[in-house]
Design a protein around this motif. Sequence first.
Motif, PDB file in Angstrom:
ATOM      1  N   ALA A  98       0.824  -1.213   0.000  1.00 52.76           N
ATOM      2  CA  ALA A  98       0.000   0.000   0.000  1.00 52.76           C
ATOM      3  C   ALA A  98       0.857   1.262   0.000  1.00 52.76           C
ATOM      4  O   ALA A  98       1.982   1.265   0.510  1.00 52.76           O
ATOM      5  CB  ALA A  98      -0.906  -0.005   1.225  1.00 52.76           C
TER       6      ALA A  98
ATOM      7  N   ASN B 111       0.646   3.903   1.767  1.00 57.31           N
ATOM      8  CA  ASN B 111       1.043   4.228   3.138  1.00 57.31           C
ATOM      9  C   ASN B 111       1.681   2.992   3.775  1.00 57.31           C
ATOM     10  O   ASN B 111       1.000   1.992   3.991  1.00 57.31           O
ATOM     11  CB  ASN B 111      -0.186   4.657   3.938  1.00 57.31           C
ATOM     12  CG  ASN B 111       0.193   5.133   5.331  1.00 57.31           C
ATOM     13  OD1 ASN B 111       1.324   4.905   5.783  1.00 57.31           O
ATOM     14  ND2 ASN B 111      -0.740   5.781   5.995  1.00 57.31           N
TER      15      ASN B 111
ATOM     16  N   LYS C 152       2.307   2.178   6.621  1.00 59.48           N
ATOM     17  CA  LYS C 152       1.613   1.714   7.846  1.00 59.48           C
ATOM     18  C   LYS C 152       0.488   0.747   7.501  1.00 59.48           C
ATOM     19  O   LYS C 152       0.062  -0.045   8.339  1.00 59.48           O
ATOM     20  CB  LYS C 152       1.082   2.901   8.642  1.00 59.48           C
ATOM     21  CG  LYS C 152       2.203   3.751   9.227  1.00 59.48           C
ATOM     22  CD  LYS C 152       1.671   4.960   9.985  1.00 59.48           C
ATOM     23  CE  LYS C 152       2.807   5.804  10.539  1.00 59.48           C
ATOM     24  NZ  LYS C 152       3.588   6.468   9.465  1.00 59.48           N
ATOM     25  N   GLU C 153      -0.015   0.842   6.274  1.00 61.41           N
ATOM     26  CA  GLU C 153      -1.099  -0.050   5.831  1.00 61.41           C
ATOM     27  C   GLU C 153      -0.587  -1.180   4.944  1.00 61.41           C
ATOM     28  O   GLU C 153      -1.372  -2.016   4.479  1.00 61.41           O
ATOM     29  CB  GLU C 153      -2.149   0.764   5.058  1.00 61.41           C
ATOM     30  CG  GLU C 153      -2.909   1.724   5.951  1.00 61.41           C
ATOM     31  CD  GLU C 153      -3.580   2.862   5.178  1.00 61.41           C
ATOM     32  OE1 GLU C 153      -3.671   2.767   3.939  1.00 61.41           O
ATOM     33  OE2 GLU C 153      -3.990   3.830   5.840  1.00 61.41           O
ATOM     34  N   ALA C 154       0.707  -1.213   4.688  1.00 64.86           N
ATOM     35  CA  ALA C 154       1.262  -2.211   3.758  1.00 64.86           C
ATOM     36  C   ALA C 154       1.363  -3.577   4.437  1.00 64.86           C
ATOM     37  O   ALA C 154       1.681  -3.677   5.628  1.00 64.86           O
ATOM     38  CB  ALA C 154       2.641  -1.750   3.271  1.00 64.86           C
ATOM     39  N   ALA C 155       1.087  -4.625   3.661  1.00 67.08           N
ATOM     40  CA  ALA C 155       1.116  -5.993   4.194  1.00 67.08           C
ATOM     41  C   ALA C 155       2.552  -6.416   4.533  1.00 67.08           C
ATOM     42  O   ALA C 155       3.522  -5.910   3.949  1.00 67.08           O
ATOM     43  CB  ALA C 155       0.520  -6.949   3.163  1.00 67.08           C
TER      44      ALA C 155
ATOM     45  N   LYS D 228       6.433  -2.125   3.367  1.00 65.93           N
ATOM     46  CA  LYS D 228       6.446  -2.516   4.781  1.00 65.93           C
ATOM     47  C   LYS D 228       7.891  -2.661   5.269  1.00 65.93           C
ATOM     48  O   LYS D 228       8.239  -2.235   6.370  1.00 65.93           O
ATOM     49  CB  LYS D 228       5.685  -3.839   4.949  1.00 65.93           C
ATOM     50  CG  LYS D 228       5.612  -4.352   6.360  1.00 65.93           C
ATOM     51  CD  LYS D 228       4.704  -3.480   7.209  1.00 65.93           C
ATOM     52  CE  LYS D 228       4.483  -4.064   8.588  1.00 65.93           C
ATOM     53  NZ  LYS D 228       3.408  -3.325   9.288  1.00 65.93           N
TER      54      LYS D 228
ATOM     55  N   ILE E 278       3.979   7.846   4.109  1.00 70.45           N
ATOM     56  CA  ILE E 278       3.189   7.858   2.879  1.00 70.45           C
ATOM     57  C   ILE E 278       3.884   8.688   1.791  1.00 70.45           C
ATOM     58  O   ILE E 278       3.754   8.395   0.608  1.00 70.45           O
ATOM     59  CB  ILE E 278       1.746   8.355   3.143  1.00 70.45           C
ATOM     60  CG1 ILE E 278       0.850   8.133   1.926  1.00 70.45           C
ATOM     61  CG2 ILE E 278       1.726   9.810   3.594  1.00 70.45           C
ATOM     62  CD1 ILE E 278      -0.625   8.283   2.206  1.00 70.45           C
TER      63      ILE E 278
ATOM     64  N   ASN F 263       8.085   6.650   0.376  1.00 67.64           N
ATOM     65  CA  ASN F 263       7.633   5.260   0.461  1.00 67.64           C
ATOM     66  C   ASN F 263       8.431   4.282  -0.413  1.00 67.64           C
ATOM     67  O   ASN F 263       7.917   3.271  -0.869  1.00 67.64           O
ATOM     68  CB  ASN F 263       6.129   5.179   0.210  1.00 67.64           C
ATOM     69  CG  ASN F 263       5.743   5.756  -1.131  1.00 67.64           C
ATOM     70  OD1 ASN F 263       6.605   6.084  -1.935  1.00 67.64           O
ATOM     71  ND2 ASN F 263       4.462   5.867  -1.377  1.00 67.64           N
TER      72      ASN F 263
END
Length: 142
Positions: A91, A93, A95-98, A104, A110, A113
């Motif tokens: 993702a 952001n 913080k939302e990446a798997a 990640k 964001i 990145n």
Amino acid sequence: MERTLMIIKPDAMEKGHIGDILSILEKQPGLDLIGLRKVKLSPDDARHFYAIHKERPFFGELVQYMTRGPVVVIAIEGENAVARMRGIIGATNPKEAAEGTIRKLYAESIGENAVHGSDSPENGLVETGFFFFEREFLRLRK
Ligand code: ADP
Ligand code: MG
């Protein structure tokens, strides 16, 4: 067959992650790294490349960031290459990446990145064409 462009962005370059990121790409079966180059974007290059975001509040910051040092541009070809690479990148952001995705593992925020990946097959063609001539593409086994 699709093409997609990855950019190893200045933050990942500064942290010494070229090899880490290329190593992830090299392990993907069926994705061929047909073009690879180190470049420094001019402000005009960055404004053109990210023209779709020109009205966004972060546009100035994005151009500053993308031009502050060299980047590595990689043209990748393969079946479903665009969606596969978006999956490997994670993702926008971090913080939302798997877990296990490049963002990640290596991204801070964001804004900064670590990498770019084309968002559609059409943009994959446009964006690889922004950095490479057709005659520069070299395939591993063809
Ligand atoms: P992606 O790179 O995942 O396709 P976008 O196309 O939405 O994401 O945005 C392009 C780039 O602009 C992002 O990768 C990031 O570097 C930057 N960006 C996006 N959203 C923001 C934001 N809210 N604040 C600062 N920078 C941002
Ligand atoms: Mg995008």
